[in-house]
Design a protein around this motif. Structure first.
Motif, short mmCIF file in Angstrom:
data_model
loop_
_atom_site.label_atom_id
_atom_site.label_comp_id
_atom_site.label_asym_id
_atom_site.label_seq_id
_atom_site.Cartn_x
_atom_site.Cartn_y
_atom_site.Cartn_z
N SER A 14 79.86 -76.17 -75.95
CA SER A 14 79.96 -77.39 -76.35
C SER A 14 81.15 -77.73 -77.48
O SER A 14 81.51 -78.81 -77.57
CB SER A 14 78.63 -78.00 -77.05
N LEU A 15 81.40 -76.52 -77.99
CA LEU A 15 82.51 -76.68 -78.86
C LEU A 15 83.97 -76.84 -78.15
O LEU A 15 84.28 -76.05 -77.27
CB LEU A 15 82.70 -75.60 -79.97
N PRO A 16 84.74 -77.78 -78.88
CA PRO A 16 86.27 -77.95 -77.97
C PRO A 16 86.98 -76.63 -77.98
O PRO A 16 86.84 -75.90 -79.13
CB PRO A 16 86.78 -79.24 -78.62
N GLY A 42 89.84 -85.15 -84.46
CA GLY A 42 90.99 -84.34 -83.75
C GLY A 42 92.31 -84.33 -84.38
O GLY A 42 92.98 -83.37 -84.59
N LEU A 68 83.21 -82.08 -86.65
CA LEU A 68 83.49 -82.31 -85.25
C LEU A 68 82.58 -81.50 -84.44
O LEU A 68 81.74 -81.96 -83.62
CB LEU A 68 85.03 -82.00 -84.92
N ALA A 69 82.52 -80.12 -84.96
CA ALA A 69 81.57 -79.26 -84.24
C ALA A 69 80.20 -79.57 -84.52
O ALA A 69 79.27 -79.66 -83.38
CB ALA A 69 81.76 -77.74 -84.92
N ALA A 102 89.10 -85.65 -79.06
CA ALA A 102 89.51 -84.67 -80.14
C ALA A 102 90.60 -83.74 -79.66
O ALA A 102 91.74 -83.40 -80.24
CB ALA A 102 88.58 -83.90 -80.76
N GLY A 130 87.13 -79.91 -88.69
CA GLY A 130 86.66 -79.23 -87.67
C GLY A 130 85.13 -78.86 -87.77
O GLY A 130 84.47 -79.14 -86.64
N ILE A 183 79.44 -82.83 -82.08
CA ILE A 183 79.17 -82.44 -80.62
C ILE A 183 78.10 -81.66 -80.45
O ILE A 183 77.41 -81.82 -79.50
CB ILE A 183 80.66 -81.94 -80.22
N PHE A 184 77.83 -80.40 -81.37
CA PHE A 184 76.78 -79.59 -81.10
C PHE A 184 75.42 -80.32 -81.03
O PHE A 184 74.75 -79.96 -80.24
CB PHE A 184 77.02 -78.49 -82.32
N ALA A 223 84.66 -84.83 -77.58
CA ALA A 223 85.41 -83.38 -77.34
C ALA A 223 86.75 -83.67 -76.81
O ALA A 223 87.48 -83.23 -77.15
CB ALA A 223 84.46 -82.33 -76.77
N MET A 267 91.52 -72.34 -82.89
CA MET A 267 91.62 -72.48 -84.41
C MET A 267 90.86 -71.34 -84.94
O MET A 267 91.30 -70.85 -86.05
CB MET A 267 91.51 -73.81 -84.65
N MET A 268 89.52 -71.37 -84.79
CA MET A 268 88.56 -70.47 -85.73
C MET A 268 89.19 -68.97 -85.39
O MET A 268 89.22 -68.11 -86.53
CB MET A 268 87.27 -70.67 -85.05
N PHE A 291 90.06 -76.11 -78.34
CA PHE A 291 91.11 -76.02 -79.12
C PHE A 291 90.37 -75.44 -80.67
O PHE A 291 91.16 -74.92 -81.52
CB PHE A 291 91.75 -77.41 -79.54
N TRP A 292 89.20 -76.05 -80.90
CA TRP A 292 88.58 -75.81 -82.05
C TRP A 292 88.22 -74.28 -82.06
O TRP A 292 88.34 -73.49 -83.12
CB TRP A 292 86.96 -76.60 -82.33
N ILE A 294 75.46 -71.93 -75.91
CA ILE A 294 75.62 -73.51 -76.01
C ILE A 294 76.92 -73.76 -76.78
O ILE A 294 77.40 -74.47 -76.62
CB ILE A 294 74.21 -73.94 -76.50
N LEU A 295 77.04 -72.81 -77.84
CA LEU A 295 78.06 -73.01 -78.73
C LEU A 295 79.46 -73.02 -77.89
O LEU A 295 80.52 -73.92 -77.96
CB LEU A 295 78.33 -71.97 -79.78
N ASN A 340 74.85 -82.17 -77.98
CA ASN A 340 74.50 -81.41 -77.08
C ASN A 340 73.15 -80.96 -77.07
O ASN A 340 72.60 -80.83 -75.91
CB ASN A 340 75.66 -80.12 -76.98
N VAL A 392 89.90 -77.00 -91.48
CA VAL A 392 88.54 -76.54 -91.36
C VAL A 392 87.47 -77.63 -91.38
O VAL A 392 86.39 -77.66 -90.74
CB VAL A 392 88.22 -75.30 -92.03
N MET A 433 92.16 -68.50 -87.35
CA MET A 433 91.93 -68.42 -88.89
C MET A 433 91.22 -67.01 -89.24
O MET A 433 91.48 -66.40 -90.16
CB MET A 433 90.80 -69.66 -88.90
#
Lengths: 324, 301
Positions: free
Chosen positions: A140-142, B251, B276-277, B234, B273, B280-281, B231, A148-149, A144-145, A136-137, B284, B270, A152
């Motif tokens: 659902s998570l974009p 975004g 945002l996560a 963003a 971020g 959205i999470f 999403a 980035m992680m 680009f995000w 699900i993660l 969902n 971060v 990171m």
């Protein structure tokens, strides 16, 4: 069958035609094209000259006809920034994108399918729950995000992998690719994982559902009764049955990988067509934008067409439904 | 009218069913609570934010890039640090959340309006109308949403209105498809026939009779599509072709911080971020739960 192919081909051409019309109207008619096409520091004389030489003083349908005619000859305009034909810029960058896309697809299959199979064999187990929540993660998570992680964690904190560029390229059998050098591979890992995460989730879900449904079928019971080892049942008999839908979806998802490559390439500064598009938008390099859209739409239509075709070969019901 | 009411399934029951379904699952209940809390924060944001991040007079460049918990010149503590302009990250995030939620909800609602109307029309009238609408729907769904939105904005340029337009154009087809298949089933039921016999006008049959009974799939799709709109917005803003710098969404905040992420200044990108996560999470998870409870046989995504 021939009727079906011809019908689909006509549809494909229609879509391409409509796209070209929309793109033409968007770029050349709604905005003032001369502002886009002529540099800001041009004199009035130069502007008039440009308007005339570009044919912008002619009626719109005539302009569109010319645009279409040039496009059919493979001429989609010249990039302002690179001063090269925009179509050749796109084609130059395409291999980098395809390389990334294929590796991502490969990762999605080799990671997604085993996880999906194990989760599907023991539904409700802790492993299953864990895999499904993580997926699900992934869903659902974009994109680009996630990218980035990854940067990171693996580039900034751990310092294990480089985060930008394509690295050194090797050559094998005349193909240039980052796959053939260690440095290139190191550069490839993060973007490829980033691009594949979404598809891994998708394949996990598909495989899991497939395995769960197939394991209940009679032929599995008979195989067990015959004394076929459990691993052989799963790897040979069950896998064979769930492969067709997975292969189809993978084929269709290839297009969406190309689309998401725009995001991944931008994050990881990967020199493919996606990054080219974003750079072109930033620099108002309209001919490149137009060329990208037409090339990608054409690619998509081809992929959808081929998938439709394969599907109709596998399943005649689709053909009958489509021909109605 | 009373016998008409008896023939129809009960549309209000759907909402009760949805709400109780969410409450019964701890995971979904927490997610729903987080969603409501975030909406509330977005609504009363300006009163909560310690600073108006877009009032340039209140910014001090001397405070730029303070780490979380850092203190400004005049003794003010920035719990989540500051960005390159000395802007309080917490305030910027609250304002960003407002923009992100606003754009996502607005795009979702407009797409729902357009898609639902077309879906109902396709199911009710059938024949050529249906074939034409569904052909366009199939065409739209054949392309990944992010690609279409990206191409549109590449041609049209930035702007909040254009982003919403692009999102509506890529999302209406999901609603149209779901509503059509639900309405097709309802179309054959007796209450619709009764409504036709009573001589009700077509809009009344479509929106008064058919629509309330297509709610279960509509609620699920709407929830998931709002998340996907947020999403997508963003992503577009992160790429720099979405919202303009004057109306930063989450975004865009992430994109700003991304440039200094490699230098170790993690908090600027971060924290937005994570917000945002979270947004959205949790939407969902609620959507997933709704899908289970209302059980419309929906395809993934």
């Amino acid at each position: 069958m021939t009727v079906f192919i011809i019908r689909r081909l006509m549809q494909a051409l229609l879509v391409l035609f409509v796209t070209s019309l929309i793109v033409f109207l968007g770029v050349y008619a709604i905005g003032n094209p001369i502002d886009i096409l002529v540099p800001d520091d041009a004199t009035e004389m130069e502007r008039q000259q440009a308007i005339h030489s570009l044919g912008l003083d002619r009626p719109l349908p005539v302009q569109y006809g010319t645009f279409l005619l040039h496009a059919l000859h493979g001429d989609l305009g010249t990039s302002f920034v690179f001063n090269q034909p925009s179509i050749s810029l796109i084609l130059d960058r395409l291999p980098a994108t395809l390389e990334l896309a294929f590796v991502a697809l490969f990762l999605a299959i080799v990671i997604g399918m085993p996880l999906g199979i194990i989760a599907g064999l023991k539904p409700g187990s802790r492993f299953d729950e864990g895999v499904m929540t993580t997926s699900i993660l992934g869903f659902s998570l974009p994109n680009f995000w996630q990218g980035m992680m990854l940067i990171m964690i693996f580039s900034v904190w751990l310092g294990w992998l480089p985060s930008t560029g394509r690295g050194q390229m090797g050559s094998f059998l005349g193909i240039h690719s980052s796959l053939f050098t260690l440095d290139g591979l190191a550069h490839l890992i993060l973007p490829a994982i980033n691009l594949s995460l979404f598809k891994i989730s998708l394949i996990i879900r598909l495989t899991r559902t497939g395995v769960r449904e197939t394991m209940l079928l009679d032929f599995v019971k008979f195989a067990r009764a015959r004394g076929v080892p459990e691993t052989r049942i799963v790897v040979v008999h069950v896998l064979k049955n769930i492969l067709i839908p997975i292969v189809t979806v993978v084929g269709m998802e290839f297009g969406s990988i190309i689309a998401f490559a725009v995001v991944t390439e931008t994050i990881f500064a990967w020199p493919g067509v996606g990054k080219l598009l974003i750079d072109a938008v930033m620099r108002l390099d309209r001919p490149v934008v137009v060329a990208y859209i037409l090339v990608v739409v054409a690619m998509f239509i081809t992929i959808n067409f081929v998938v439709d075709l394969i599907y109709s070969l596998l399943d005649p019901r689709i053909r009958l439904g489509g021909a109605k | 009218m009373s016998f008409l009411a008896r023939l129809k399934p009960d549309p209000e029951g759907v909402l009760v069913q949805a709400a109780s379904g969410i409450l019964r699952s701890p995971r979904a209940a927490i997610a729903a609570f987080v969603c409501l809390a975030l909406v509330l924060i977005a609504l009363i944001g300006p009163f909560l934010a310690p600073q108006n991040p877009y009032d340039l007079a209140s910014l001090d460049i001397m405070d730029a890039r303070l780490a979380p918990g850092g203190e400004s010149f005049d003794g003010h503590v920035y719990w989540l640090g500051t960005d390159g302009q000395g802007r309080d990250m917490l305030s910027a995030m609250i304002y960003g959340l407002r923009t992100s939620l606003g754009v996502g909800l607005l795009a979702g609602v407009v797409a729902m309006g357009v898609g639902t109307t077309l879906g109902l029309i396709a199911a009710y009238f059938g024949g050529r109308t249906d074939a034409l609408i569904m052909r366009v729907v199939d065409l739209m769904l054949g392309f990944p949403t992010i690609l279409v939105a990206l191409m549109m904005l590449a041609v049209l340029g930035q702007g909040i209105g254009k982003v919403i337009l692009a999102l509506v154009i890529v999302q209406w087809a999901f609603f149209a498809r779901a509503v059509r298949s639900a309405a097709l089933v309802e179309r054959g039921k007796e209450y619709v026939e009764a409504a036709i016999c009573l001589g009700l006008s077509k809009p009344r049959i479509l929106f008064g009779q058919l629509l309330p009974n297509c709610l279960p799939p509509l609620i699920v799709i709407a929830t998931l599509q709002v998340a996907s709109a947020i999403a997508a917005e963003a992503t577009l803003s992160f790429l720099g072709i979405g919202l303009p710098i004057t109306q930063p969404s989450l975004g865009l905040l992430i994109a700003n911080g991304y440039q200094v992420l490699l230098a170790g200044l993690y908090w600027i990108s971060v924290f937005p971020g994570v917000l945002l996560a979270l947004l959205i999470f949790s939407i969902n998870i609620v959507g997933d739960r709704l899908r289970e409870v209302l059980n419309p046989r929906l395809e993934q995504r």
